[in-house]
Design a protein around this motif. Structure first.
Motif, PDB file in Angstrom:
ATOM      1  N   GLY A   1     -11.762   5.148   7.970  1.00 16.24           N
ATOM      2  CA  GLY A   1     -11.715   3.803   7.418  1.00 16.24           C
ATOM      3  C   GLY A   1     -13.085   3.168   7.530  1.00 16.24           C
TER       4      GLY A   1
ATOM      5  N   ASP B   1     -11.303   5.769   3.257  1.00 16.39           N
ATOM      6  CA  ASP B   1     -10.800   4.516   2.698  1.00 16.39           C
ATOM      7  C   ASP B   1     -11.905   3.484   2.826  1.00 16.39           C
ATOM      8  OD1 ASP B   1      -8.985   2.640   1.650  1.00 16.39           O
ATOM      9  OD2 ASP B   1      -8.407   2.006   3.660  1.00 16.39           O
TER      10      ASP B   1
ATOM     11  N   GLY C   1      -7.114  -2.112   8.466  1.00 13.96           N
ATOM     12  CA  GLY C   1      -6.524  -0.782   8.562  1.00 13.96           C
ATOM     13  C   GLY C   1      -5.206  -0.570   7.850  1.00 13.96           C
TER      14      GLY C   1
ATOM     15  N   SER D   1      -4.485  -0.286   4.663  1.00 14.35           N
ATOM     16  CA  SER D   1      -4.598   0.719   3.606  1.00 14.35           C
ATOM     17  C   SER D   1      -4.901   2.099   4.178  1.00 14.35           C
ATOM     18  CB  SER D   1      -5.672   0.315   2.598  1.00 14.35           C
ATOM     19  OG  SER D   1      -6.898   0.012   3.246  1.00 14.35           O
ATOM     20  N   ALA D   2      -5.661   2.161   5.266  1.00 11.97           N
ATOM     21  CA  ALA D   2      -5.970   3.454   5.889  1.00 11.97           C
ATOM     22  C   ALA D   2      -4.719   4.068   6.514  1.00 11.97           C
ATOM     23  CB  ALA D   2      -7.069   3.280   6.931  1.00 11.97           C
TER      24      ALA D   2
ATOM     25  N   HIS E   1       0.838  -1.209   0.000  1.00  9.76           N
ATOM     26  CA  HIS E   1       0.000   0.000   0.000  1.00  9.76           C
ATOM     27  C   HIS E   1       0.869   1.252   0.000  1.00  9.76           C
ATOM     28  CE1 HIS E   1      -3.703  -2.269   0.784  1.00  9.76           C
ATOM     29  NE2 HIS E   1      -3.035  -2.942   1.701  1.00  9.76           N
TER      30      HIS E   1
ATOM     31  N   CYS F   1     -11.617  -0.886   4.318  1.00  8.60           N
ATOM     32  CA  CYS F   1     -10.273  -0.740   4.892  1.00  8.60           C
ATOM     33  C   CYS F   1      -9.763  -2.007   5.567  1.00  8.60           C
ATOM     34  CB  CYS F   1     -10.240   0.422   5.878  1.00  8.60           C
ATOM     35  SG  CYS F   1     -11.238   0.153   7.366  1.00  8.60           S
TER      36      CYS F   1
ATOM     37  N   GLU G   1     -15.522  -0.015   6.870  1.00  7.81           N
ATOM     38  CA  GLU G   1     -15.384  -1.460   6.708  1.00  7.81           C
ATOM     39  C   GLU G   1     -16.667  -2.149   7.170  1.00  7.81           C
ATOM     40  OE1 GLU G   1     -14.655  -5.279   6.301  1.00  7.81           O
ATOM     41  OE2 GLU G   1     -13.282  -3.769   5.496  1.00  7.81           O
TER      42      GLU G   1
ATOM     43  N   TYR H   1     -12.075   4.506  12.551  1.00 10.71           N
ATOM     44  CA  TYR H   1     -12.699   3.349  11.909  1.00 10.71           C
ATOM     45  C   TYR H   1     -14.203   3.373  12.157  1.00 10.71           C
ATOM     46  CZ  TYR H   1      -7.922   1.591  11.557  1.00 10.71           C
ATOM     47  OH  TYR H   1      -6.594   1.460  11.274  1.00 10.71           O
TER      48      TYR H   1
END
Length: 244
Positions: A61, A40, A46, A48-49, A21, A43, A63, A80
């Motif tokens: 993030g 994101d 996490g 990638s975030a 990433h 995600c 998800e 998140y």
């Protein structure tokens, strides 16, 4: 697969993840001005975030799996939220970057497009990226063959068929990634299918040490190729969909 194997696979997954990433985002944003507010979507835990933190002041993030969020690594810039791209829990025109890191295949829909039109301000960017770590050459060197079923998954999926989003760039590249034998062993053993084949091959419940030794017989440092797929877009606020 037994609970013992599942726990072992989770340990290998947590022990080392290659910084793919970060490599892709550096290509895209190394020379960009900082983004104030990013989202994101998909995600996961996490990775990638958190990779966005050098380029963004705040990251949400998103998800759908609470189990994934429960395992996510905390960071002061990252918030998140359980949810999905069709209902982003943020104000309209509040976001200047949206990323999909290997998640667009599962998230793409007309409702998602409308939500992106709503949440993005006029100068916002949308980055879609994915990657495939090419492990077959190293498996061939070990004399192993992993049989894969057809999943239909498309690494190169993008928004090219969506008039609401204007394409800035699109590219497919191959990146080299150097790993030590222990790092590569963790990557190889973080997949259920590969773990089962390698455990049977070495006749060990957790074949990490045996695999490291086998990899060291080939080389102590390994260069693995990664195919990457990247597309960058802006929101076309004048489109009929974005004006609804």
């Amino acid at each position: 697969m037994s609970e013992h194997y599942n726990e072992a696979i989770a340990r290998h997954y947590a022990a080392y993840r290659p910084p793919i990433h970060a490599l892709i985002l550096q290509q895209q944003f190394a020379d960009s001005a900082p983004f104030s507010h990013a989202v994101d979507i998909g995600c996961g835990t996490g990775l990638s975030a958190i990779a966005l933190t050098p380029y963004c002041d705040k990251i949400h993030g998103i998800e759908p799996s609470q189990a994934m969020i429960d395992q996510a690594t905390s960071h002061p810039k990252v918030i998140y939220r359980q949810g999905h791209g069709e209902s982003i829990p943020l104000e309209s025109n509040s976001v200047d970057l949206v990323t999909f890191a290997g998640s667009l295949y599962y998230a793409k829909s007309d409702t998602l497009i409308r939500e992106l039109c709503r949440v993005c301000h006029p100068d916002a960017l949308i980055l879609v990226y994915d990657f495939e770590v090419l492990l077959d050459p190293i498996l061939d060197s070990l004399g192993l063959r992993i049989v894969r079923g057809e999943s239909g998954y498309d690494h190169a999926i993008n928004f090219s068929d969506c008039p609401e989003l204007g394409e800035r760039s699109r590219e497919e590249t191959t990146l080299p990634l150097t790993m030590s034998s222990p790092q590569l062993a963790h990557v190889l053993l973080s997949s259920n299918r590969r773990f089962s084949v390698i455990a049977e091959w070495l006749n060990q419940n957790d074949p990490f040490e045996g695999l490291v030794a086998a990899l060291n017989d080939i080389a102590q440092v390994h260069t693995i190729r990664i195919d990457t797929y990247q597309s960058l877009y802006h929101v076309n606020k004048s489109s009929a969909t974005c004006q609804r």
